[in-house]
Write an enzyme that holds these catalytic residues in place. Structure first.
Site, PDB file in Angstrom:
ATOM      1  N   ALA A 111     -16.477 -17.657  11.730  1.00 15.64           N
ATOM      2  CA  ALA A 111     -16.939 -16.314  11.377  1.00 15.64           C
ATOM      3  C   ALA A 111     -15.743 -15.454  11.000  1.00 15.64           C
ATOM      4  O   ALA A 111     -14.706 -15.488  11.666  1.00 15.64           O
ATOM      5  CB  ALA A 111     -17.698 -15.681  12.544  1.00 15.64           C
ATOM      6  N   CYS A 112     -15.892 -14.721   9.907  1.00 12.59           N
ATOM      7  CA  CYS A 112     -14.900 -13.714   9.534  1.00 12.59           C
ATOM      8  C   CYS A 112     -15.673 -12.561   8.910  1.00 12.59           C
ATOM      9  O   CYS A 112     -16.906 -12.519   8.992  1.00 12.59           O
ATOM     10  CB  CYS A 112     -13.841 -14.279   8.583  1.00 12.59           C
ATOM     11  SG  CYS A 112     -14.432 -14.745   6.945  1.00 12.59           S
ATOM     12  N   GLY A 113     -14.989 -11.629   8.288  1.00 12.28           N
ATOM     13  CA  GLY A 113     -15.691 -10.473   7.745  1.00 12.28           C
ATOM     14  C   GLY A 113     -16.798 -10.846   6.784  1.00 12.28           C
ATOM     15  O   GLY A 113     -17.934 -10.384   6.902  1.00 12.28           O
TER      16      GLY A 113
END
Length: 315
Positions: A78-80
């Site tokens: 998960a990232c932005g």
């Protein structure tokens, strides 16, 4: 809360390697908790820069994919946006990371690409939506019905293609994978002539082409007697050798004319406008300095008129 269904897609015990950057950390924690509630083994690598965590999860999934482990290892990132982590995870052979913002995308990624690393967006995906996406990722078997198939079973030929593609994709980037020797030019030329897989050149009536190599483009071209190539130019220069027949080339940029027969060679620089007339059925090998393209500077009628005028003026 998202409905939690029994895990059915994994044929072996499942392990998830998870990680996130600061923008995806909270969402990752929610999903790790979901996985553990399903009694799925999770290795949580925590939170760091998106490219570092993408690399580490990708590395571990790749190592597991290339081992004979009795456990199936997949990744969760998960990232932005979910994009950055997927980019770096995909740098490793055997890793098929996909950014999924909807359950439909997760279905397609698992069904078609056998996706083994799920990347989600911490900025645009709610925890409830992400849990549904994760559940879909866990439960969808490879080659199963999905939105891309109209929710119908894939035809057998496409299922066979998916199987073959995964085998071939696993070799990309793998330094230990055997690499076939590139075919020599003579072998390629001979095979192309035997196969006769020539495609008509629609904007050049009477012409057909067999691509030997895409970029830089190499090809064999054939033109019927009497055919004309109207004045045109290319982004890249090209070399050609006539292997059958004869032709005349007018380089209009340089105001030069070349009569070519079997064995003759000609180089035309990038951007030079040239027109061609074929006296008999002709075949030639051509190699551009880059990817093949073509820009017309006149139509066939104008080309024929110019050639006829030259004949009249020469009398």
């Amino acid at each position: 809360m998202a409905k939690q269904e029994p895990i059915s897609a994994a044929s072996r015990p499942l392990k998830i390697v998870a990680g996130a950057d600061a923008f995806g950390s909270s969402l990752k924690d929610e999903l790790v908790a979901q996985l553990r509630s399903l009694n799925i083994e999770v290795e949580d690598l925590g939170t760091t820069k998106y490219y570092s965590i993408g690399e580490e999860v990708g590395r571990r999934v790749s190592q597991a994919a290339n081992s004979n482990s009795s456990v199936e290892t997949r990744g969760l990132l998960a990232c932005g946006t979910g994009v950055g982590v997927a980019i770096f995870a995909n740098k490793f052979p055997g890793v098929y990371a996909a950014t999924c913002l909807t359950t439909a995308e997760a279905l397609n990624a698992r069904s078609i690409n056998n996706c083994n690393v799920l990347a989600v967006s911490g900025m645009s995906t709610t925890p409830e939506a992400a849990k549904e996406i994760l559940t879909t990722f866990l439960n969808t078997p490879f080659k199963s019905p999905c939105p891309a198939s109209g929710s119908n079973p894939w035809p057998e030929d496409l299922q066979a293609f998916f199987e073959e593609s995964v085998q071939e994709m696993s070799k990309i980037g793998n330094e230990n994978a055997p690499v076939a020797d590139p075919p020599c030019f003579i072998c390629s030329l001979a095979k192309a002539r035997e196969d006769k897989e020539f495609t008509p050149v629609d904007i050049m009536p009477g012409g057909s082409m067999k691509i030997l190599r895409e970029t830089p483009t190499s090809a064999i071209l054939r033109f019927k007697a009497g055919s004309v190539e109207p004045a045109h130019h290319h982004t890249f220069g090209h070399d050609l050798v006539v292997t059958k027949g004869s032709k005349c080339v007018w380089n209009l940029t340089k105001r030069e004319k070349y009569d070519l027969g079997v064995g003759d060679y000609l180089f035309t620089p990038a951007g030079d406008v040239h027109r061609v007339k074929y006296y008999e059925d002709t075949e030639f090998f051509i190699k551009w300095d880059g990817h093949w393209d073509l820009f017309l500077d006149e139509d066939v009628a104008a080309a024929n008129a110019a050639i006829d005028k030259e004949k009249i003026d020469a009398k």
